[in-house]
Motif scaffolding. Structure first.
Motif, PDB file in Angstrom:
ATOM      1  N   GLY A  55     115.165  45.972  20.907  1.00 25.11           N
ATOM      2  CA  GLY A  55     113.890  46.150  21.578  1.00 25.11           C
ATOM      3  C   GLY A  55     113.677  45.204  22.745  1.00 25.11           C
ATOM      4  N   ASP A  74     114.309  45.440  28.910  1.00 23.92           N
ATOM      5  CA  ASP A  74     113.886  46.677  28.259  1.00 23.92           C
ATOM      6  C   ASP A  74     114.958  47.745  28.491  1.00 23.92           C
ATOM      7  OD1 ASP A  74     112.668  48.923  27.279  1.00 23.92           O
ATOM      8  OD2 ASP A  74     110.985  48.909  28.693  1.00 23.92           O
ATOM      9  N   TYR A 118     115.452  50.471  26.872  1.00 19.03           N
ATOM     10  CA  TYR A 118     114.872  51.808  26.823  1.00 19.03           C
ATOM     11  C   TYR A 118     114.298  52.196  28.184  1.00 19.03           C
ATOM     12  CZ  TYR A 118     114.976  51.902  21.650  1.00 19.03           C
ATOM     13  OH  TYR A 118     115.359  51.923  20.334  1.00 19.03           O
ATOM     14  N   GLU A 130     111.316  54.028  20.288  1.00 18.65           N
ATOM     15  CA  GLU A 130     110.269  53.256  19.618  1.00 18.65           C
ATOM     16  C   GLU A 130     110.796  52.274  18.581  1.00 18.65           C
ATOM     17  OE1 GLU A 130     110.207  57.287  17.332  1.00 18.65           O
ATOM     18  OE2 GLU A 130     110.893  56.498  19.251  1.00 18.65           O
ATOM     19  N   CYS A 163     113.360  48.985  17.098  1.00 19.39           N
ATOM     20  CA  CYS A 163     114.073  47.746  17.457  1.00 19.39           C
ATOM     21  C   CYS A 163     114.996  47.368  16.317  1.00 19.39           C
ATOM     22  CB  CYS A 163     113.108  46.598  17.737  1.00 19.39           C
ATOM     23  SG  CYS A 163     113.963  45.035  18.107  1.00 19.39           S
ATOM     24  N   SER A 172     114.569  43.535  15.091  1.00 11.96           N
ATOM     25  CA  SER A 172     113.355  43.185  14.353  1.00 11.96           C
ATOM     26  C   SER A 172     113.299  43.808  12.965  1.00 11.96           C
ATOM     27  CB  SER A 172     112.121  43.622  15.153  1.00 11.96           C
ATOM     28  OG  SER A 172     112.082  42.981  16.402  1.00 11.96           O
TER      29      SER A 172
END
Length: 262
Positions: A168, A212, A214, A233, A235, A238
């Motif tokens: 992410g 980023d 994405y 959406e 990660c 995490s």
């Protein structure tokens, strides 16, 4: 463990009914630590190159195979930009490539990741599909553009894409060299603005940015004419209870993202 916990079924609006998609997690396999599920049970590591015992990987791939119409067409991913056409690949071949494309029902395109970005493609008629492995090197070098070109060469119509689990934007720390690699590929001021927006300076760390991936992929896809882009959406870093992450753990397993024509 429920099926919903073990597998990730992409939320992909407009996906043709003729196309199957699936993303694995680290859950539901037989591999022990450090390839386990992070919660004391076996992990679904699918990588043969990460130090896991071959019989564990074979069992995990057999579990995955039960969800598919055929064996996945595994690739030897090298962070490059080559695209394999599954019509040209024999059942025992493992080509050096970071993307694959198929127009043959039942043939399964597959990408393995543990932080890099997996991108799935299909045309709106559901007659051509592809999967691409986009780490930052491949992303900056054109793996997505090459995949789109290979699909169009294979006769694909209007394309759409889905971005699977990757590192992410609040976890991906990079240096100026990564930012410059994308700036070098920005062909105009609009591209420069998009690239700049994907990098945030880290306070107290000169020359270090949060990236980023994405956002970069979405910009590059739009530039190639792929306007409908979903996903992005997750990660992997995490969510240690769901995904493998090389950045987080070092020695770890690999999850897979797959697409096929039914």
């Amino acid at each position: 463990m429920s099926t919903q916990q073990q597998w990730l079924f992409p939320n992909w609006p407009g996906l043709p009914g003729t196309v199957g998609v699936l993303s694995t997690t680290r859950r539901g396999g037989v591999s022990p630590a450090p390839y386990d599920d992070g919660m004391g049970s076996g992990g679904l590591n699918l990588g043969t190159h990460v130090g896991d015992q071959p019989h564990n990987v074979a069992r995990n791939r057999a579990i995955l195979r039960e969800m598919l119409p055929d064996d996945p067409a595994w690739l030897s991913q090298v962070h490059g930009t080559a695209v394999a056409n599954l019509a040209d690949i024999g059942p025992q071949q493992v080509p050096d490539a970071d993307a694959s494309v198929s127009t043959i029902p039942g043939k399964v395109c597959v990408i393995m990741t543990a932080d890099c970005l997996p991108v799935l493609f299909c045309d709106k008629e559901g007659k051509t599909v592809a999967a691409a492995h986009a780490g930052w090197r491949g992303l900056a070098s054109g793996v997505l553009e090459n995949t789109v070109a290979a699909m169009r060469e294979a006769g694909a119509g209007e394309l759409m894409a889905w971005m699977g689990p990757a590192i992410g934007a609040y976890q991906f720390e990079v240096g100026h060299d990564v930012k410059q690699a994308f700036l070098n590929g920005a062909v105009d001021e609009s591209g420069v603005r998009h690239v700049e927006a994907a990098f945030s300076l880290i306070e107290g760390k000169p020359g270090k940015y949060l990236c980023d991936i994405y956002g970069l992929a979405r910009y590059l896809l739009h530039r190639t004419g792929v306007k409908e882009v979903h996903g992005g959406e997750f990660c992997t870093v995490s969510n240690s209870g769901r995904f493998y992450s090389y950045r987080r753990d070092g020695v770890t397993g690999r999850q897979a993202t797959l697409i096929w024509i039914k």
